[in-house]
Design a protein around this motif. Sequence first.
Motif, mmCIF file in Angstrom:
data_model
loop_
_atom_site.group_PDB
_atom_site.id
_atom_site.type_symbol
_atom_site.label_atom_id
_atom_site.label_comp_id
_atom_site.label_asym_id
_atom_site.label_seq_id
_atom_site.Cartn_x
_atom_site.Cartn_y
_atom_site.Cartn_z
ATOM 1 N N SER A 658 0.871 -1.185 0.000
ATOM 2 C CA SER A 658 0.000 0.000 0.000
ATOM 3 C C SER A 658 0.900 1.225 0.000
ATOM 4 C CB SER A 658 -0.892 -0.003 1.239
ATOM 5 O OG SER A 658 -1.719 1.143 1.251
ATOM 6 N N SER A 659 0.577 2.275 -0.903
ATOM 7 C CA SER A 659 1.480 3.416 -1.077
ATOM 8 C C SER A 659 0.704 4.722 -0.953
ATOM 9 C CB SER A 659 2.162 3.337 -2.452
ATOM 10 O OG SER A 659 3.004 4.441 -2.672
ATOM 11 N N PHE A 660 1.390 5.795 -0.397
ATOM 12 C CA PHE A 660 0.767 7.110 -0.230
ATOM 13 C C PHE A 660 1.861 8.153 -0.146
ATOM 14 C CE2 PHE A 660 -1.366 10.486 2.270
ATOM 15 C CZ PHE A 660 -2.509 10.650 1.514
ATOM 16 N N ALA A 661 1.736 9.301 -0.969
ATOM 17 C CA ALA A 661 2.724 10.382 -0.967
ATOM 18 C C ALA A 661 2.282 11.456 0.001
ATOM 19 C CB ALA A 661 2.894 10.956 -2.368
ATOM 20 N N VAL A 662 3.245 12.036 0.780
ATOM 21 C CA VAL A 662 2.904 13.020 1.783
ATOM 22 C C VAL A 662 4.084 13.940 2.018
ATOM 23 C CG1 VAL A 662 3.615 11.570 3.699
ATOM 24 C CG2 VAL A 662 1.896 13.335 4.087
ATOM 25 N N VAL A 663 3.766 15.210 2.373
ATOM 26 C CA VAL A 663 4.794 16.180 2.737
ATOM 27 C C VAL A 663 4.544 16.562 4.189
ATOM 28 C CG1 VAL A 663 5.757 18.478 2.325
ATOM 29 C CG2 VAL A 663 4.997 17.055 0.404
ATOM 30 N N VAL A 664 5.605 16.611 4.991
ATOM 31 C CA VAL A 664 5.492 16.880 6.421
ATOM 32 C C VAL A 664 6.562 17.881 6.806
ATOM 33 C CG1 VAL A 664 5.568 15.935 8.747
ATOM 34 C CG2 VAL A 664 4.578 14.593 6.885
ATOM 35 N N GLY A 665 6.155 18.884 7.640
ATOM 36 C CA GLY A 665 7.105 19.800 8.206
ATOM 37 C C GLY A 665 7.330 21.023 7.347
ATOM 38 N N PRO A 666 8.096 21.990 7.902
ATOM 39 C CA PRO A 666 8.338 23.252 7.206
ATOM 40 C C PRO A 666 9.245 23.052 6.002
ATOM 41 C CG PRO A 666 9.689 23.089 9.157
ATOM 42 C CD PRO A 666 8.786 21.899 9.176
ATOM 43 N N PRO A 667 9.405 24.112 5.208
ATOM 44 C CA PRO A 667 10.308 24.011 4.051
ATOM 45 C C PRO A 667 11.760 23.968 4.498
ATOM 46 C CG PRO A 667 9.458 26.232 4.259
ATOM 47 C CD PRO A 667 8.702 25.398 5.272
ATOM 48 N N SER A 668 12.611 23.803 3.565
ATOM 49 C CA SER A 668 14.039 23.767 3.865
ATOM 50 C C SER A 668 14.518 25.149 4.275
ATOM 51 C CB SER A 668 14.818 23.304 2.634
ATOM 52 O OG SER A 668 14.415 22.030 2.233
ATOM 53 N N ALA A 669 15.581 25.184 5.073
ATOM 54 C CA ALA A 669 16.118 26.476 5.529
ATOM 55 C C ALA A 669 16.693 27.245 4.347
ATOM 56 C CB ALA A 669 17.191 26.241 6.580
ATOM 57 N N PRO A 670 16.398 28.533 4.259
ATOM 58 C CA PRO A 670 16.951 29.344 3.175
ATOM 59 C C PRO A 670 18.395 29.755 3.476
ATOM 60 C CG PRO A 670 15.564 30.681 4.571
ATOM 61 C CD PRO A 670 15.482 29.284 5.111
ATOM 62 N N THR A 671 19.056 30.356 2.501
ATOM 63 C CA THR A 671 20.432 30.816 2.663
ATOM 64 C C THR A 671 20.487 32.300 2.338
ATOM 65 O OG1 THR A 671 21.314 28.671 2.027
ATOM 66 C CG2 THR A 671 22.807 30.551 1.868
ATOM 67 N N ILE A 672 21.060 33.093 3.295
ATOM 68 C CA ILE A 672 21.230 34.521 3.041
ATOM 69 C C ILE A 672 22.393 34.695 2.091
ATOM 70 C CG2 ILE A 672 21.797 36.742 4.094
ATOM 71 C CD1 ILE A 672 20.488 35.749 6.668
ATOM 72 N N ALA A 685 19.318 39.723 1.266
ATOM 73 C CA ALA A 685 19.009 39.054 -0.004
ATOM 74 C C ALA A 685 19.174 37.558 0.167
ATOM 75 C CB ALA A 685 19.916 39.582 -1.108
ATOM 76 N N PHE A 686 18.322 36.728 -0.559
ATOM 77 C CA PHE A 686 18.364 35.271 -0.377
ATOM 78 C C PHE A 686 17.821 34.588 -1.610
ATOM 79 C CE2 PHE A 686 14.486 37.093 1.354
ATOM 80 C CZ PHE A 686 13.479 36.331 0.771
ATOM 81 N N ALA A 687 18.060 33.280 -1.694
ATOM 82 C CA ALA A 687 17.486 32.455 -2.768
ATOM 83 C C ALA A 687 16.175 31.856 -2.264
ATOM 84 C CB ALA A 687 18.443 31.326 -3.140
ATOM 85 N N THR A 688 15.187 31.751 -3.129
ATOM 86 C CA THR A 688 13.886 31.236 -2.721
ATOM 87 C C THR A 688 13.958 29.741 -2.441
ATOM 88 O OG1 THR A 688 13.217 30.842 -5.002
ATOM 89 C CG2 THR A 688 12.664 33.007 -4.041
ATOM 90 N N VAL A 689 13.003 29.247 -1.626
ATOM 91 C CA VAL A 689 12.933 27.841 -1.226
ATOM 92 C C VAL A 689 11.658 27.253 -1.798
ATOM 93 C CG1 VAL A 689 12.732 26.240 0.710
ATOM 94 C CG2 VAL A 689 14.252 28.219 0.865
ATOM 95 N N SER A 690 11.771 26.053 -2.367
ATOM 96 C CA SER A 690 10.614 25.411 -2.992
ATOM 97 C C SER A 690 9.514 25.175 -1.964
ATOM 98 C CB SER A 690 11.039 24.070 -3.592
ATOM 99 O OG SER A 690 9.916 23.390 -4.093
#
Length: 891
Positions: A658-672, A685-690
């Motif tokens: 049995s299979s199921f896709a899920v996203v959990v938790g905040p996004p990845s830390a950005p970099t200044i 100034a920073f790069a955007t995070v998906s």
Amino acid sequence: MKIRSLTALLISGLIFTNCILLPGEEKKFGMESILLGLGGGSLGNSSKLKPGATIDLNNDGIPDGILADSNGDGISDGINLNGNDFPSLVLLDTNGDGIPDAVDQNGDGVPDYYISVTDAGIIAITTGPNGSGNTVVLVDANKDGNPEGFDTDGDGTPNDTTIVQILNDVTVPTINLSPSSATSSSAIAVTIQCQDSVAPGMILYTLDGNTPSFSPKVGLTTNPPSKTISFSGDGNYTLKAMCRDLAGNLSTVSTGTYTIDSAAPSVSVSLSANYISNSAGAIASSTATWTSNKTGTYSIKEGSSSCNNGTEVDNGSVTSGVNKTFTRSAGSHFSAEGSKEYRICVTALGLTGSQTFQITRDDTAPTVTPTPGQGNFSTTTSVTLVCTDAGGSGCTKIVYALQSGSAPTNPAINGVSGSITSGTEYSTAISLSDANSNYLKYVARDVAGNVSSVTSGLYSVDTTVANITINSHPTYLNGTESVSVSWQSSKSGNYQLRVGGSSCSTGTPLSNGSGNLNVSGAVSSGGPDTTSTIANSAFSVESNTLRICVSNLVSNYGSNSFSLTKDTTAPNVSITSPTTGGPHTSGTTVTISCADTGGTGCKKTAYSTTGTDPSFSGGTACTISSGSEYTTAATLPNGSYTIKARSCDQAGNISSVSSFAVVVGPPSAPTISSATAGNSEVSIAFATVSGATRYKVYYSTSSGVTTSNSSVTGTSSPIVVTGLTNDTAYFFRLVAVHAGGESSLSAEVNKTPVNLPILHYCSIQWPSSLTVSSSGTTDVIYGRIYHAGVSDTPGADVRVVASVGYGPNNTNPITHPHLWTFTATTYNTQYGNDDEYYSAITAPSTAGTYRYVFRFSITGVASNTYCDLDGNGSNAGLSFSDAQMGTMTVN
């Protein structure tokens, strides 16, 4: 010689006491009247001849001798002339009136002359009794004291010269006992005979074993020449005797022994064997060893009732106390089995004594009966052996051999000697070893030496059944796997595995082969484990009973069993939470459920969050070979996942995935990417995070910014933080945000907002490196500053703020000002357009390598500018470099 002198004295006494006249003597003394006085003697004065009376032999008024009673019968039997204990002249009492009346001159016991006493008390010697006959006169013609003999006819000349022979006799007399020894059943008469060539004298004898002696006197005396002694009554007698002749010569002592035994001979018999046999190896013959207590003749008779009948089979003579033997053999003297009685008859002294004994021929070997007989026994058992003998001699011993596991060596008895050559003599019941096959052999012997044949018996004794320990087994079974059972038995025995049933005699017995292994065979006590394999086909779907049965030696079973459920249906697995793909907040859990319609139940669920299919191995063990075991709601780590789940039931049946896709938790830390200071503001100034929907900048005037500090939110780069205090260092960190929450903080950066430019130029003038002890004071450090309109004016400008500082190696005072320590400096002098400042610093207490720099600012003119060895400032070609800082080594 002494005796000869006594004889001379005697003659003298006879002459003078009895008035005997020698030839040639003148008759002027009235010889006729003397002779008349001698004739016609009287017994009126018989007291003159009683023992102890004295006599005057030479008529001189002095006694010359004493009448003696040497044998104690109260009658004088001699005259002692020399004062010793024995008479020198033999007197006889011929008529037994107690008065001596004769003289025995030559010791032959016959009167030679007669003696009497006259009325006047004169002793007279005549040739006839009572004074009759001629007067006897002793003649000594030449008066030399040696008489020539007796004159018995009155003619004056000696006509009896015996006295001369006696006086000259030097030959020792002999003493004879007749018989010299004898054994009789009645009284024994013994004659003592004294013999001498001239004239024997007194006989001396003893009956008490003492040796007779004349001086001192030991024994009894009697007149010569002989004495008869009679012995009567049962017993042993010893007679010792000796004698002397009238010349005084002594014989040797003669000894005679005599036995009177009125009892019949006594015979004692000892048999080497009471029973004999004509069988090989047995006692073939018996020897009677016998003795008689008397010497005589014997006769051995067979079948007699007394010594007067029966058949004589042996005879001869026998010596008292000397063994005789008599042998009978079974083959030669017996025609068949049976008994014969023999009588030994011994005749001695006219009396016959006998003794009987019996010898039996027994050719029949004994038999042995065991109780119980051979067989199987489930209780503690012992065997009793009883011997019986039909032949009649009786059993002597039983010998047995007992051995566990195999037959022992045959027991053996020597038929003749009865010695055991192999085995153990039976005495008490034989205890049999438990849990063993007891091989028993036994044999018996009878008194005749017949030995039975060896009899064998097998006794299997086992009082306990096996205790079966099942060390491992499955409880559930799928539709393909075999069953493996590991087990031990506390006893050795044969085993059988059965499916179904309630005992070791019901159910289905399994056979080796066709997938079955070690389901029957033999097992050893105590291990190692036996591993039995049973094919899957032996079991039906749902519940099964598998029983392990182990038999003991007597076919009693010990067993153990277990239940096994066969399940061929795979379980179903489902991911029940979360129900959407998210994103979900941190801490979101995943819930997985399993259902099993086969009846055994789910055993394990495995899952993965990497998108890899979970898998199982090991059959009913449900070993997870890929994935993690699900036991309860699992918290998902932050991130994007594809959850996959699979279940395994107790029987080892495996579900689909049995299979199921899920996203959990905040996004990845950005970099200044950069921070730009402005007047009262800093731009981040920073790069955007998906996946991020917005961003947040946290800031503080102290390093170590957290989410509890002030923040500014934006949706795109850059985010400008305003309202800052110029010339104050600020520290910044950035997070990305979406529905799952805020990301972790980015790396920290710092920036100082300003509205003034940096110095035109500054540098570390000297030295380029320092070495100092921990907590010690360094050498003076010099730094120079140039700024147009300030340093080119002579003297110190009060607007200049100067300091020197140190910090850890590999740190930058611009980006990590909180790690650096600064000390104010003092104006030194002006060099051209530059102003120089100096100061020493106190080294840290911890040894190591540190870096140091100068820092200048001009109030209202220029902001903080960090100075390295090759210079920094706004003039062209200048910049601050980590590599150009001063180096301080602290020891």
